[in-house]
Enzyme design. Structure first.
Site, short mmCIF file in Angstrom:
data_model
loop_
_atom_site.label_atom_id
_atom_site.label_comp_id
_atom_site.label_asym_id
_atom_site.label_seq_id
_atom_site.Cartn_x
_atom_site.Cartn_y
_atom_site.Cartn_z
N ASP A 84 0.89 -1.27 0.03
CA ASP A 84 0.20 -0.09 0.11
C ASP A 84 0.93 1.35 0.14
O ASP A 84 1.86 1.49 0.45
CB ASP A 84 -0.82 0.18 1.19
CG ASP A 84 -1.76 -0.95 1.34
OD1 ASP A 84 -1.86 -1.86 0.47
OD2 ASP A 84 -2.40 -0.83 2.29
N ASP A 85 0.20 2.37 -0.55
CA ASP A 85 0.63 3.73 -0.28
C ASP A 85 1.68 4.29 -1.24
O ASP A 85 2.08 5.41 -1.34
CB ASP A 85 1.33 4.10 1.19
CG ASP A 85 0.18 3.91 2.40
OD1 ASP A 85 -1.12 3.59 1.72
OD2 ASP A 85 0.34 3.75 3.41
N HIS A 92 3.80 -2.24 3.02
CA HIS A 92 4.05 -0.79 2.40
C HIS A 92 5.17 -0.72 1.74
O HIS A 92 6.33 -0.74 2.43
CB HIS A 92 3.59 0.12 3.57
CG HIS A 92 2.62 0.35 4.36
ND1 HIS A 92 2.26 -1.00 5.27
CD2 HIS A 92 1.16 0.79 4.26
CE1 HIS A 92 0.92 -0.78 5.81
NE2 HIS A 92 0.25 0.13 5.02
N HIS A 101 -5.87 2.90 -4.28
CA HIS A 101 -5.70 3.19 -3.01
C HIS A 101 -6.47 4.47 -2.80
O HIS A 101 -5.78 5.29 -1.95
CB HIS A 101 -4.33 3.02 -2.30
CG HIS A 101 -4.29 2.73 -0.66
ND1 HIS A 101 -5.40 1.98 -0.23
CD2 HIS A 101 -3.38 3.55 0.16
CE1 HIS A 101 -4.89 2.04 1.10
NE2 HIS A 101 -3.91 2.84 1.35
N HIS A 137 -5.31 9.27 -0.89
CA HIS A 137 -5.37 8.30 0.59
C HIS A 137 -6.33 9.04 1.45
O HIS A 137 -5.98 9.23 2.60
CB HIS A 137 -4.05 8.34 1.03
CG HIS A 137 -3.70 7.19 1.87
ND1 HIS A 137 -3.83 7.43 3.30
CD2 HIS A 137 -3.35 6.01 1.80
CE1 HIS A 137 -3.62 6.35 3.92
NE2 HIS A 137 -3.14 5.35 2.80
ZN ZN Z 1 -2.65 3.54 3.01
#
Ligand code: ZN
Length: 202
Positions: free
Chosen positions: A10-11, A152, A61, A65
């Site tokens: 993620d991210d 991440h 995602h 965010h």
């Molecule tokens: Zn996230």
């Protein structure tokens, strides 16, 4: 059949870390899924394209965010559309899955979101540890056939952990597949507004 797992990140994308993870995936012929933040795509187009080209899956995602449970329906749809457009402009394929930032959703999100929501069942806690050995142990101690693993692609320690996790789990008989491949192999038909966190053999 083989034991299957889906590594998810993620991210990102964050070039320094994401590229290192892609090097590892490519070296071992493994695949992963990246839930990326749409507004980061423009600065990392080559990384996103490379991930797609080596067989990784790119999920959304959101654009910036945002915790979707705190947005209006139209704000939520804007976050999703901008993100999906940015991703598919680079990969050439439509976005099929998303992960809600902070794992945040409510009934309004479930009812209105146009994507299946992919959660996780193994948490590396890499954002907290920032320590390759601890990230590695967190995954190795809780992994199972059909797990969706949360990491991440922001921390060098995560990339370092992945360099050891992939060969060690392959040695235990695990095959690294994308989320969509995992769900399909286990007979799940993904539905918009539903959540999924694992796909144990049925
Ligand atoms: Zn996230």
């Amino acid at each position: 059949g083989p034991k299957l797992i889906a590594l998810t990140f993620d991210d990102g994308p964050y070039s320094a870390v994401t590229s290192r993870i892609l090097d590892t995936l490519e070296k071992h012929g493994a695949k992963a899924t990246f839930f990326i933040v749409g507004n980061r795509v423009d600065s990392c187009k080559n990384v996103v394209k490379r991930a797609h080209n080596i067989g990784c899956e790119i999920g959304s995602h959101t654009w910036s965010h945002k915790n979707l449970s705190k947005l209006t329906v139209s704000q939520m749809q804007e976050e999703m559309k901008k993100s999906a457009d940015a991703i598919s402009a680079v990969t050439g394929v439509p976005v099929k899955i998303m992960r809600p930032p902070e794992g945040g959703y409510n009934d309004t999100v479930k009812k209105n979101i146009q994507y299946p929501m992919i959660m996780w069942s193994v948490d590396s806690n890499d954002w907290k540890y920032r320590d390759a050995k601890k990230d590695y142990d967190a995954v190795m101690n809780t992994v199972f056939d059909g797990a969706i693993i949360l990491m991440h692609d922001l921390y060098p320690a995560t990339a370092e952990a992945v360099e050891k996790l992939i060969p060690d789990l392959m040695a235990k008989g695990y095959k690294f597949v994308t989320v969509s491949e995992l769900m399909e192999a286990r007979g799940y038909t993904l539905q918009n507004g539903k959540t999924y966190s694992q796909a144990r053999p049925k």
